[in-house]
Design an enzyme around this catalytic site. Sequence first.
Site, mmCIF file in Angstrom:
data_model
loop_
_atom_site.group_PDB
_atom_site.id
_atom_site.type_symbol
_atom_site.label_atom_id
_atom_site.label_comp_id
_atom_site.label_asym_id
_atom_site.label_seq_id
_atom_site.Cartn_x
_atom_site.Cartn_y
_atom_site.Cartn_z
ATOM 1 N N ASP A 250 0.855 -1.074 0.064
ATOM 2 C CA ASP A 250 0.076 -0.012 -0.076
ATOM 3 C C ASP A 250 0.779 1.159 0.014
ATOM 4 O O ASP A 250 1.842 1.178 0.232
ATOM 5 C CB ASP A 250 -0.843 -0.064 1.281
ATOM 6 C CG ASP A 250 -1.945 0.953 1.354
ATOM 7 O OD1 ASP A 250 -2.390 1.701 0.213
ATOM 8 O OD2 ASP A 250 -2.405 1.546 2.479
ATOM 9 N N GLU B 199 2.358 4.889 -4.055
ATOM 10 C CA GLU B 199 2.460 6.000 -5.129
ATOM 11 C C GLU B 199 3.877 6.600 -5.325
ATOM 12 O O GLU B 199 3.983 6.935 -6.471
ATOM 13 C CB GLU B 199 1.174 6.933 -4.967
ATOM 14 C CG GLU B 199 0.080 6.389 -5.077
ATOM 15 C CD GLU B 199 -0.304 5.523 -3.939
ATOM 16 O OE1 GLU B 199 0.203 5.895 -2.855
ATOM 17 O OE2 GLU B 199 -0.949 4.198 -4.085
ATOM 18 N N ASP C 3 -8.949 3.779 -1.910
ATOM 19 C CA ASP C 3 -9.854 4.290 -1.005
ATOM 20 C C ASP C 3 -10.998 4.671 -1.633
ATOM 21 O O ASP C 3 -11.429 5.929 -1.730
ATOM 22 C CB ASP C 3 -9.239 5.147 -0.125
ATOM 23 C CG ASP C 3 -7.849 4.675 0.731
ATOM 24 O OD1 ASP C 3 -8.001 3.530 0.596
ATOM 25 O OD2 ASP C 3 -7.035 5.567 1.148
HETATM 26 C C1 GLC Z 1 -4.635 3.344 2.880
HETATM 27 C C2 GLC Z 1 -5.141 2.243 2.073
HETATM 28 C C3 GLC Z 1 -6.274 1.372 3.188
HETATM 29 C C4 GLC Z 1 -5.595 1.012 4.381
HETATM 30 C C5 GLC Z 1 -5.199 2.339 4.964
HETATM 31 C C6 GLC Z 1 -4.359 1.775 6.267
HETATM 32 O O1 GLC Z 1 -5.621 4.239 3.006
HETATM 33 O O2 GLC Z 1 -5.608 2.321 0.757
HETATM 34 O O3 GLC Z 1 -6.595 0.293 2.186
HETATM 35 O O4 GLC Z 1 -6.677 0.377 5.204
HETATM 36 O O5 GLC Z 1 -4.156 2.841 4.158
HETATM 37 O O6 GLC Z 1 -3.218 1.146 6.163
#
Ligand code: GLC
Length: 766
Positions: free
Chosen positions: A406, A409, A480
């Site tokens: 995650d 980017e 998200d």
């Molecule tokens: C980001 C991710 C989400 C995750 C969060 C905490 O917002 O996109 O899926 O739950 O981080 O790690």
Amino acid sequence: MFQLNHVNMYEQEHQTVKINTIKGNLWLTALTPEIIHIQDDAAHATNSYAVEGNKQEVVPLTVAVQDGKVEITTPKLRIEIDQDGYLDIFNEHDQVVLADYRGQREKTVVQFSEEQQELLKAEGHVVVKQSTASKLEVVKVLNTNDHFYGLGDKTGFLDKRGYTYDNWNTDEPNQGEEVTKLYKSIPFLIGTNGITTYGLFFDNSFASHFDLGKESTKYFYYTVAGGGLDYYFMLGSNVADVVTNYTYLTGRTPLPQKWALGYHQSRYSYKTEQDVYQVTQKLRELQLPCDTVHLDIDYMDGYRVFTVDKNRFPDMKRLLADLKTNHFKVVTIIDPGVKKDDQYHIYCEGVKAQLFATNPDRSVYTNSVWPGVSVYPDFGQAKTRQWWACNQKFLTDLGVSGVWNDMNEPASFNGPIPDETVFFDENQPTTIQKMHNLYGHNMARATYAGFKKQTGNRPFVITRAAYAGTQKYSTVWTGDNRSSWAALQMMIPQLCNLGLSGFSFAGTDIGGFLGDTNPELLTRWIEAGIFSPLLRNHSCAGTRMQEPWQFGEPTLAIYRKYLQLRYQLIDYLYDLFAQGESDGLPIMRPLVTHYGTDPEVLNLNDEFLVGSDLLVAPVVAPGVTKRMVYLPEGSWYDYWTGYSYAGQAYYLVDAPLDQLPLFVKDGAIIPLRPVTEYIDVQAENMITFKLWGEQGTYHHYQDNGADFAYQNGEYNLYEIKMTANNDAIRLMHHGYQPVYRQINLQRGDLVISFYFDATVQTYKTK
Ligand code: GLC
């Protein structure tokens, strides 16, 4: 005007033609009869992260000069390049497929004055910065009937015509139609007018911009902020063909481990081992099929990657082993940001080996993400990727089955990473401007390599950020999204366009991530999402809990019904994945993939195909219990009632809350499994194939669902043929033990069982 003579207009070396134009050299390489690589001098000297290995086939090429233009002809197309560097492409029927636009662009976009910007800000409006991606420009003729697809997970609708998009991987929680950039940069576009179809892939990782007929109805254009002119043109007789060509180039989604196609339950976060035990027990107790639970950031010690919080998870290894006996896999999140902490081994190792991105003065660059002040592994360097790959051992030793990458980017809470920040492009120092859009790609690639080495299994990686070609290493989700009807609606075009962009294994957060879901929305979401290849319910901290049992009945029963349907149809999906390794076609497909000459489907946003035989028409608005469904050419059957419909017509169908409008194509044979609560390949010794209509043929693939042995022939391929007077099962390839003991062939309610006779290696009725 400077005139070139025939003698020095071009040079040819094998399948590459270097054309000397007024704008500089253009290098055209025929990779296949349908794929042409077009580059300028700058691009010709660079390497690609998206295209790996030599993709050049032997192509018979003729090069000639005709009316002052260089003409390059392959068995499938002809390209004319004039002295000004303009280039037109024709198909074998001499139809223009794509032409350069000769006029001047008519720049109509209104720029705000400084004063206007201040006023807008004062009123609380965000002032949208215009794209700065303008070093190079490619402008092509736009025709009245042109439609566009692809571009990865961009917002909005299926047909991208009339919109602008930016490629700059962005952590963007607002996914409204007007938002031009999201987490992934896949600068690949499919254009079709129903007669001719082509793909354009701009393999340049710098910030880029597409205007697909917003500025003008006469042209569409691409601009990019740096690097060279580097694009591929690919011809196809339809959208599906172009996808096959594009994935030939950038790679195909590999066959996943079979359990990964099951249901995944997630939450930000299941914070303690008790939480995990509770959720897994509940899933089994309520007979909700599920294979995987995800651990979000709170399992880590202060968000330090490759650590575990011992207070919350005193014995992670034991927990994972316990869950395994209950047939649950665990996937853990790993972000790129490494906490700046002198007592933390990952940070110290990285600093010592110079594995982190730096400021221009070579001091380590810091920004802020979940762990607070953090540094960024420089994944463009092979040594960083190797180190990261080795670190996966920490997870695999615990028994972790997959990794969720995650924030890659990469996200930075403390403002954007400055342009001059040094990131490496392999051994060459460059800046974030070139490496930003490749960051998630290289991180996923390193994770894939680590998991492959440690486990020998097909790695299961999910990444939020990606570049073209990341599909070789990772599945993706759309980040998200919101618990809103608009987000549910957008899931369809988003996943369809991701599929057309090579990402067959993709999904959204079922139920929505941000905000509170509600029973009706969650119900319709699981119905619409049940065929999304990556099937995961995930929601944000601080929102209403989102597991299906949080909403009582009938939500729970309906949710269960669709999870059961998913598990019954798991082999249909797995077969599509196996097929996808050779044709690159996605699992979830917009109708335009196969019915591109039908104007009704060019921008059909609330229906999709699964493979070519199932058509799904979900309800994506509240209070709706009937909906209009368009069925394309051919005959179709209602999955639930068997009622037959003639195609190329609209029907008003019933869609009460518990019913997903689902149709099967005439002649389809669909594999069906008994409902199970988890995927257990070892236990699969019986399967049913159901015929829809009078006759059909189907190929079914089977292997151990786990490792790479299938690449050495350890798989079975069955051909099922059902006709009016003869049903036959043929084992076309037998490399995997065991084969099914029993195969049932079903027409309507009639089921005939066949049994494997090992002595003659065939299936017979008793
Ligand atoms: C980001 C991710 C989400 C995750 C969060 C905490 O917002 O996109 O899926 O739950 O981080 O790690």
